[in-house]
Design a protein around this motif. Structure first.
Motif, PDB file in Angstrom:
ATOM      1  N   HIS A 204       0.849  -1.187   0.000  1.00 57.80           N
ATOM      2  CA  HIS A 204       0.000   0.000   0.000  1.00 57.80           C
ATOM      3  C   HIS A 204       0.887   1.242   0.000  1.00 57.80           C
ATOM      4  CE1 HIS A 204      -2.532   3.221   1.809  1.00 57.80           C
ATOM      5  NE2 HIS A 204      -3.411   2.701   0.972  1.00 57.80           N
ATOM      6  N   GLY A 209      -3.066   4.124  -3.416  1.00 56.93           N
ATOM      7  CA  GLY A 209      -3.673   2.808  -3.459  1.00 56.93           C
ATOM      8  C   GLY A 209      -2.617   1.728  -3.374  1.00 56.93           C
ATOM      9  N   ASP A 233       2.078   1.605 -10.662  1.00 53.77           N
ATOM     10  CA  ASP A 233       1.246   2.378  -9.746  1.00 53.77           C
ATOM     11  C   ASP A 233       0.167   3.083 -10.565  1.00 53.77           C
ATOM     12  OD1 ASP A 233       0.115   3.902  -7.769  1.00 53.77           O
ATOM     13  OD2 ASP A 233       1.798   5.299  -7.591  1.00 53.77           O
ATOM     14  N   GLU A 234      -1.001   2.471 -10.622  1.00 51.41           N
ATOM     15  CA  GLU A 234      -2.111   3.039 -11.390  1.00 51.41           C
ATOM     16  C   GLU A 234      -3.021   3.908 -10.539  1.00 51.41           C
ATOM     17  OE1 GLU A 234      -3.581   0.221 -14.687  1.00 51.41           O
ATOM     18  OE2 GLU A 234      -3.090  -1.122 -13.001  1.00 51.41           O
ATOM     19  N   GLY A 235      -2.713   3.985  -9.253  1.00 49.51           N
ATOM     20  CA  GLY A 235      -3.533   4.798  -8.371  1.00 49.51           C
ATOM     21  C   GLY A 235      -4.837   4.152  -7.971  1.00 49.51           C
ATOM     22  N   ASP A 236      -4.961   2.838  -8.220  1.00 44.02           N
ATOM     23  CA  ASP A 236      -6.175   2.133  -7.821  1.00 44.02           C
ATOM     24  C   ASP A 236      -5.805   0.960  -6.920  1.00 44.02           C
ATOM     25  OD1 ASP A 236      -5.158   0.158  -9.486  1.00 44.02           O
ATOM     26  OD2 ASP A 236      -6.600   0.521 -11.106  1.00 44.02           O
ATOM     27  N   TRP A 237      -6.744   0.015  -6.761  1.00 45.84           N
ATOM     28  CA  TRP A 237      -6.519  -1.102  -5.861  1.00 45.84           C
ATOM     29  C   TRP A 237      -6.268  -2.402  -6.616  1.00 45.84           C
ATOM     30  CZ3 TRP A 237      -5.995   0.028  -0.777  1.00 45.84           C
ATOM     31  CH2 TRP A 237      -6.415   1.305  -0.373  1.00 45.84           C
ATOM     32  N   ASN A 238      -6.108  -2.309  -7.929  1.00 46.59           N
ATOM     33  CA  ASN A 238      -5.955  -3.505  -8.752  1.00 46.59           C
ATOM     34  C   ASN A 238      -4.525  -4.052  -8.762  1.00 46.59           C
ATOM     35  OD1 ASN A 238      -7.640  -5.075 -11.003  1.00 46.59           O
ATOM     36  ND2 ASN A 238      -5.541  -4.859 -11.754  1.00 46.59           N
ATOM     37  N   ASP A 239      -3.556  -3.205  -8.404  1.00 43.28           N
ATOM     38  CA  ASP A 239      -2.146  -3.549  -8.594  1.00 43.28           C
ATOM     39  C   ASP A 239      -1.612  -4.420  -7.452  1.00 43.28           C
ATOM     40  OD1 ASP A 239      -2.451  -1.953 -10.807  1.00 43.28           O
ATOM     41  OD2 ASP A 239      -1.415  -0.225  -9.943  1.00 43.28           O
TER      42      ASP A 239
END
Length: 413
Positions: A204, A209, A233-239
């Protein structure tokens, strides 16, 4: 017998008792007792001997001397037993504080029971074969939960040459090593290239994210040092849940994601990716991942594991079946490294599971293994998991039958 002779015998007995008592205290200290030698029993023995000497002189009785000898022996034995008990308690405490593996290393042992690691909770297994050794990277579920959620701060490494005797390499990378991250040391995978070892780990990001970190080391057992910034780092929670593979042509792929499966093409340096290709989203179709109950409408959930065997590409992953709220393991295959993927079937069902599961597959010394996790240790739960392993075989066409959870694996040469 003369009074002088009696006194000489009693003096000898007294000296013997003092000597044995001192040796008992010294022996206790050398065995690991942290306390000062207990001389109170010896002093009592001295006082008794003095009284006995006085009685002997007054009564001039040989029987009294004999009784004194017996009493003196009992005092010495009591002193020795006390010292031995203190020494044994200290040694037991030290052994209890030591980090232990699932079994005592023994060349004669031919079977290793699951779970592999028994002194801590481990999850998300990621095997890597290097030379004649299998290295197993895991996450670490902390005993104490924070906010009743997965509490994971570091990554661990274990190794074996025969699947029975395992070496614990301890913590090899942690959140403390990643200045830009603050939580969630989740499922990793390691790979070697050009003499360096790269450990891909989801974490995190502070004020962000989920993102993928990279640890770098000169040794498969670490320690690893942080790249210094996120790789993805896409700025979401998928990574999350990265899986890495280098193909025969030298191209390196990093797949990851929950609820979507995505990938990047890594550059030769393994710490950056081809920005022209960018982050590719895999089509989440029922043909590729079967109909399921996860967010995309397919069974694909998370925890991908990407590899190639006999010219066929495999994507193994944690999945949610229709109407199911616990993960099973499933797999899809492709004739190319980027798809299209074709659903292959269930690899391990939900029975005796703990909500999540995470696959790690490798071939080692002519045997094929699936690593997974359960809640089999005492106190086990969805937040306190344990890594296990099962041996399996491929069918001639490359398909894989359902692999049952098992009690352990046999020794290999």
């Amino acid at each position: 017998m003369s009074d002088r002779s009696k006194r000489w015998i009693l003096s000898g007995l007294l000296a013997a008792m003092l000597m044995v008592g001192m040796l008992g205290c010294v022996t206790g200290n050398e065995a690991g007792s942290s306390q000062e030698p207990d001389t109170s029993v010896g002093e009592a023995g001295v006082e008794e001997a003095r009284v006995d000497e006085s009685v002997a002189e007054e009564n001039a009785s040989e029987d009294t001397a004999s009784e004194d000898t017996t009493e003196g022996s009992e005092v010495v034995e009591s002193t020795q037993e006390s010292s031995t008990e203190e020494s044994g308690d200290s040694a037991s405490k030290e052994r209890g504080e030591e980090t232990k593996m699932a079994e005592v290393k023994n060349e004669e042992k031919n079977f290793h029971e699951n779970p592999i690691v028994r002194n801590i909770y481990t999850a998300d297994p990621a095997p890597m074969v290097y030379g004649d050794t299998l290295y197993l990277y895991t996450t670490h579920d902390e005993d104490e939960l924070v906010n009743d959620f997965y509490t994971m701060k570091d990554w661990r490494c274990f190794s074996t040459k025969d699947m029975v005797n395992w070496e614990d390499h301890g913590c090899i990378f942690s959140l403390d090593d990643i200045g830009w991250a603050d939580d969630r040391a989740w499922a990793p995978q390691c790979i070697e290239r050009n003499g360096k070892f790269y450990l891909y780990c989801p974490v995190h990001k502070r004020n962000g994210g989920m993102a993928i970190a990279v640890g770098i080391s000169d040794s498969p057992a670490g320690p690893f040092r942080d790249l210094g910034h996120p790789l993805v780092d896409e700025g979401d929670w998928n990574d999350i849940d990265p899986t890495v593979f280098i193909d025969d042509d030298g191209r390196a792929y990093l797949y990851f994601g929950n609820p979507e499966l995505r990938y990047v093409l890594l550059n030769e340096n393994m710490i950056s990716y081809d920005k022209e290709v960018g982050i590719v989203k895999v089509p989440m179709t029922e043909e590729s991942f079967a109909k399921g109950s996860h967010d995309t409408g397919t069974s694909y959930g998370e925890g991908p594991w990407f590899y190639k065997r006999d010219g066929l590409y495999y994507m193994v992953y944690a999945a949610f079946g229709e109407g199911k709220n616990m993960e099973h393991l499933a797999y899809s295959t492709s004739e190319g490294p980027t798809g299209p993927w074709v659903y292959g079937g269930v690899l391990m069902d939900e029975k005796d599971g703990v909500f999540t599961n995470h696959p790690g597959i490798c071939d080692f010394k002519g045997h094929s293994y699936l690593f997974y996790h359960t809640g089999d240790l005492p106190g086990g739960s969805l937040f306190h998991r344990s890594v296990c392993v099962a041996e399996f075989n491929y069918n001639e066409d490359g398909t894989i039958d359902v692999i049952p959870k098992c009690s352990g694996v046999s020794r290999i040469d």
